[in-house]
Write a protein that holds these residues in place. Structure first.
Motif, PDB file in Angstrom:
ATOM      1  N   UNK A  81      40.161  59.974  38.477  1.00 51.36           N
ATOM      2  CA  UNK A  81      41.008  59.120  39.045  1.00 51.36           C
ATOM      3  C   UNK A  81      40.338  57.385  39.434  1.00 51.36           C
ATOM      4  N   UNK A  82      39.290  57.638  39.891  1.00 51.69           N
ATOM      5  CA  UNK A  82      38.627  56.587  40.244  1.00 51.69           C
ATOM      6  C   UNK A  82      38.254  55.468  39.048  1.00 51.69           C
ATOM      7  N   UNK A  83      37.913  56.087  37.805  1.00 48.57           N
ATOM      8  CA  UNK A  83      37.476  55.363  36.549  1.00 48.57           C
ATOM      9  C   UNK A  83      38.730  54.788  36.425  1.00 48.57           C
ATOM     10  N   UNK A  84      39.968  55.097  36.336  1.00 49.78           N
ATOM     11  CA  UNK A  84      41.107  54.769  36.060  1.00 49.78           C
ATOM     12  C   UNK A  84      41.706  53.362  37.140  1.00 49.78           C
ATOM     13  N   UNK A  85      41.344  53.355  38.137  1.00 56.48           N
ATOM     14  CA  UNK A  85      41.396  52.356  39.322  1.00 56.48           C
ATOM     15  C   UNK A  85      40.484  51.472  39.183  1.00 56.48           C
ATOM     16  N   UNK A  86      39.442  51.576  38.676  1.00 53.71           N
ATOM     17  CA  UNK A  86      38.318  50.601  38.542  1.00 53.71           C
ATOM     18  C   UNK A  86      38.869  49.779  37.168  1.00 53.71           C
ATOM     19  N   UNK A  87      39.374  50.499  36.243  1.00 48.97           N
ATOM     20  CA  UNK A  87      39.694  49.773  35.036  1.00 48.97           C
ATOM     21  C   UNK A  87      40.946  48.999  35.193  1.00 48.97           C
ATOM     22  N   UNK A  88      41.406  49.286  36.114  1.00 51.63           N
ATOM     23  CA  UNK A  88      42.803  48.405  36.504  1.00 51.63           C
ATOM     24  C   UNK A  88      42.497  47.386  37.594  1.00 51.63           C
ATOM     25  N   UNK A  89      41.279  46.964  37.823  1.00 51.43           N
ATOM     26  CA  UNK A  89      40.876  46.060  38.771  1.00 51.43           C
ATOM     27  C   UNK A  89      41.111  46.367  40.495  1.00 51.43           C
ATOM     28  N   UNK A  90      41.360  47.636  40.468  1.00 48.55           N
ATOM     29  CA  UNK A  90      41.558  48.152  42.058  1.00 48.55           C
ATOM     30  C   UNK A  90      40.164  48.461  42.742  1.00 48.55           C
ATOM     31  N   UNK A  91      39.776  47.858  43.707  1.00 47.08           N
ATOM     32  CA  UNK A  91      38.431  47.961  44.479  1.00 47.08           C
ATOM     33  C   UNK A  91      38.936  48.821  45.657  1.00 47.08           C
ATOM     34  N   UNK A  92      39.860  48.935  46.263  1.00 45.70           N
ATOM     35  CA  UNK A  92      40.146  49.867  47.374  1.00 45.70           C
ATOM     36  C   UNK A  92      41.472  50.374  46.957  1.00 45.70           C
ATOM     37  N   UNK A  93      41.354  51.675  47.247  1.00 45.99           N
ATOM     38  CA  UNK A  93      42.525  52.577  46.760  1.00 45.99           C
ATOM     39  C   UNK A  93      42.967  53.434  47.947  1.00 45.99           C
ATOM     40  N   UNK A  94      44.258  53.479  48.408  1.00 47.21           N
ATOM     41  CA  UNK A  94      44.915  54.568  49.133  1.00 47.21           C
ATOM     42  C   UNK A  94      45.462  55.578  48.342  1.00 47.21           C
ATOM     43  N   UNK A  95      44.704  56.858  48.341  1.00 44.08           N
ATOM     44  CA  UNK A  95      45.163  58.146  47.639  1.00 44.08           C
ATOM     45  C   UNK A  95      46.306  58.717  48.585  1.00 44.08           C
ATOM     46  N   UNK A  96      47.771  58.479  48.048  1.00 43.14           N
ATOM     47  CA  UNK A  96      48.775  59.223  48.856  1.00 43.14           C
ATOM     48  C   UNK A  96      48.998  60.578  48.422  1.00 43.14           C
ATOM     49  N   UNK A 303      48.344  50.256  36.631  1.00 41.32           N
ATOM     50  CA  UNK A 303      47.982  48.901  36.000  1.00 41.32           C
ATOM     51  C   UNK A 303      49.240  48.059  36.754  1.00 41.32           C
ATOM     52  N   UNK A 304      50.136  48.385  37.262  1.00 41.13           N
ATOM     53  CA  UNK A 304      51.245  47.700  37.951  1.00 41.13           C
ATOM     54  C   UNK A 304      50.983  46.588  38.840  1.00 41.13           C
ATOM     55  N   UNK A 305      50.157  46.602  39.810  1.00 40.18           N
ATOM     56  CA  UNK A 305      49.838  45.676  40.735  1.00 40.18           C
ATOM     57  C   UNK A 305      49.365  44.428  39.990  1.00 40.18           C
ATOM     58  N   UNK A 306      48.229  44.467  39.153  1.00 41.42           N
ATOM     59  CA  UNK A 306      48.002  43.387  38.352  1.00 41.42           C
ATOM     60  C   UNK A 306      49.090  42.822  37.524  1.00 41.42           C
ATOM     61  N   UNK A 307      49.768  43.659  36.929  1.00 43.04           N
ATOM     62  CA  UNK A 307      50.999  43.091  36.107  1.00 43.04           C
ATOM     63  C   UNK A 307      51.893  42.373  36.862  1.00 43.04           C
ATOM     64  N   UNK A 349      31.983  41.664  48.403  1.00 41.93           N
ATOM     65  CA  UNK A 349      32.160  41.371  46.977  1.00 41.93           C
ATOM     66  C   UNK A 349      33.023  42.300  46.260  1.00 41.93           C
ATOM     67  N   UNK A 350      34.152  42.296  46.331  1.00 39.84           N
ATOM     68  CA  UNK A 350      35.200  43.028  45.648  1.00 39.84           C
ATOM     69  C   UNK A 350      35.958  41.824  44.920  1.00 39.84           C
ATOM     70  N   UNK A 351      35.774  42.020  43.610  1.00 37.21           N
ATOM     71  CA  UNK A 351      36.391  41.201  42.727  1.00 37.21           C
ATOM     72  C   UNK A 351      36.523  41.732  41.472  1.00 37.21           C
ATOM     73  N   UNK A 352      37.731  41.313  40.769  1.00 37.28           N
ATOM     74  CA  UNK A 352      38.163  41.529  39.415  1.00 37.28           C
ATOM     75  C   UNK A 352      37.976  40.207  38.385  1.00 37.28           C
ATOM     76  N   UNK A 353      37.588  40.542  37.159  1.00 35.79           N
ATOM     77  CA  UNK A 353      37.279  39.359  36.175  1.00 35.79           C
ATOM     78  C   UNK A 353      38.560  39.848  35.114  1.00 35.79           C
ATOM     79  N   UNK A 354      39.037  38.638  34.928  1.00 35.06           N
ATOM     80  CA  UNK A 354      40.169  39.086  33.631  1.00 35.06           C
ATOM     81  C   UNK A 354      39.776  37.731  32.746  1.00 35.06           C
ATOM     82  N   UNK A 355      40.236  38.374  31.652  1.00 31.73           N
ATOM     83  CA  UNK A 355      40.099  37.411  30.357  1.00 31.73           C
ATOM     84  C   UNK A 355      41.317  36.298  30.523  1.00 31.73           C
ATOM     85  N   UNK A 356      40.844  35.184  30.549  1.00 28.90           N
ATOM     86  CA  UNK A 356      41.832  34.017  30.853  1.00 28.90           C
ATOM     87  C   UNK A 356      42.853  34.163  29.806  1.00 28.90           C
TER      88      UNK A 356
END
Length: 386
Positions: A81-96, A303-307, A349-356
């Motif tokens: 799950x952490x790998x999927x979070x990271x692939x979607x730009x999530x650096x802090x995740x609340x697991x409900x 993926x939805x927060x970024x989108x 240093x929490x950041x996400x790099x997006x292809x412009x």
């Protein structure tokens, strides 16, 4: 893993007050720094934005229990799950995680296993994982032991739900999907229905029990939220108990009441992406347009927060800084995390790099450590390290 010490150059960097600006950004010691340094990574053609803080997500369920009995190693599921979070730009995740009469992956025993697994892997993953307990209010027999369990599980955030089909039960009718629900919980349909009826019959006992439970959790320093508020009166009752977060209010009335009282309002980013609630509740877009949203959460789709933030910007409803704040600085304020949420020097240093061009996630860095790196950007990191 040691935190990176480098400077990004050539990218458009999102500042909360200036918007996107061509600027260098340096990180070292897990923090954003004022001055530049080496090595330098050329990020021309990319955007650098604050890492996404996801306030509420249960999408990890499919990793820890893809099929009944299929996941015996809970730790591995959390890591996936952490790998999927990271692939979607999530650096802090609340697991409900549910603690519910529904049983199975939402039952008390499974919840205990999930919280132990999160605690076990937390220090060995890059994404900051925060456990959240979603407690069903009619589990009255569990109230006495719950504060102690929450302390043992290191859970800092509790949200209250009530998913009992009260209308059907009050009418003496069988709730929908009863048989399937019962089998998932390992009960006969007859035993499951009897349990629902017994809990419904004790509804009058719930308010006083909640008063005492919330008071105990507030004393422990636990952050509290309510889920699916439908009326201003319901929100008022929760607020009186110290429950200051309104997750996914179902109506305009409930959202307005929460905001007017200074409570935090969290909405689901899938609601934004799809243009409305899948249950027919109030539209998140409408609430955002009225200024009734403090933060967006993934809910069930990472993926939805970024989108959602990018859609809000493209629609003209908000500029990028305002839209991205709903998934970064806004959630940080809700959780009281003053050390993150923006790209100010001194912050994590929490950041996400997006292809412009494509606006896809190219890299994610949490606490100065890489949690996700892909494609052309990976090559640029390697070239800078030579």
């Amino acid at each position: 893993m040691t935190a990176l010490e480098l400077t990004f150059s050539g990218a458009q960097v999102l500042h909360p007050d200036r918007g996107l600006v061509g600027d260098d950004l340096s990180i070292a010691g897990g923090l954003i720094q004022k001055g530049g340094g080496s090595p330098v990574v050329d990020l021309s053609g990319y955007l650098i934005l604050p890492g996404i803080i996801d306030l509420h997500g249960d999408g990890f369920e499919r990793h820890i229990a893809p099929r009944r009995g299929a996941m015996k190693q809970m730790d591995e599921g959390i890591r996936a799950a952490e790998a999927e979070l990271a692939a979607n730009g999530i650096t802090t995740a609340v697991l409900a995680q549910f603690y519910s009469w529904e049983g199975g992956v939402r039952g008390p025993k499974f919840a205990a296993d999930v919280f132990r697994a999160i605690a076990a892997v937390k220090r060995s993953v890059v994404t900051d994982l925060i456990p959240q307990l979603r407690f069903e209010t009619h589990l009255l027999d569990d109230y006495a032991d719950l504060p102690g369990r929450i302390a043992d599980w290191q859970v800092p955030y509790v949200v209250f739900n009530d998913h009992l089909p009260h209308d059907r039960l009050a009418q003496g009718r069988t709730p929908p999907r009863l048989t399937g629900q019962a089998l998932k919980a390992g009960r006969s349909p007859e035993a499951h229905l009897k349990m629902l009826q017994d809990m419904h019959a004790r509804t009058s006992e719930v308010p006083a029990a909640l008063d005492a439970l919330c008071a105990a959790l507030v004393r422990q320093g636990v952050r509290l939220g309510s889920h699916d508020d439908a009326t201003a009166q319901a929100r008022s009752h929760w607020r009186a108990r110290g429950v200051q977060i309104a997750e996914f209010p179902e109506t305009l009335e409930a959202a307005e009441a929460a905001k007017a009282a200074g409570d935090h309002v969290i909405l689901g980013s899938p609601n934004v992406v799809r243009g409305g609630s899948h249950k027919g509740n109030v539209s998140a877009l409408d609430l955002i347009a009225m200024g009734l949203c403090d933060a967006l959460a993934s809910d069930y789709h990472y993926p939805s927060p970024r989108r959602a933030a990018l859609m809000l910007m493209k629609s003209g409803l908000m500029d990028l800084a305002g839209a991205w704040a709903l998934v970064s600085s806004g959630p940080a304020r809700v959780l009281g995390l003053e050390d993150r949420g923006s790209l100010h020097p001194g912050k994590r240093a929490d950041l996400v790099i997006l292809d412009a061009e494509t606006q896809r996630v190219a890299a994610t860095i949490a606490g100065g450590r890489v949690s996700f790196l892909s494609g052309d950007v990976a090559g640029r990191f390697v070239a800078a390290a030579r």
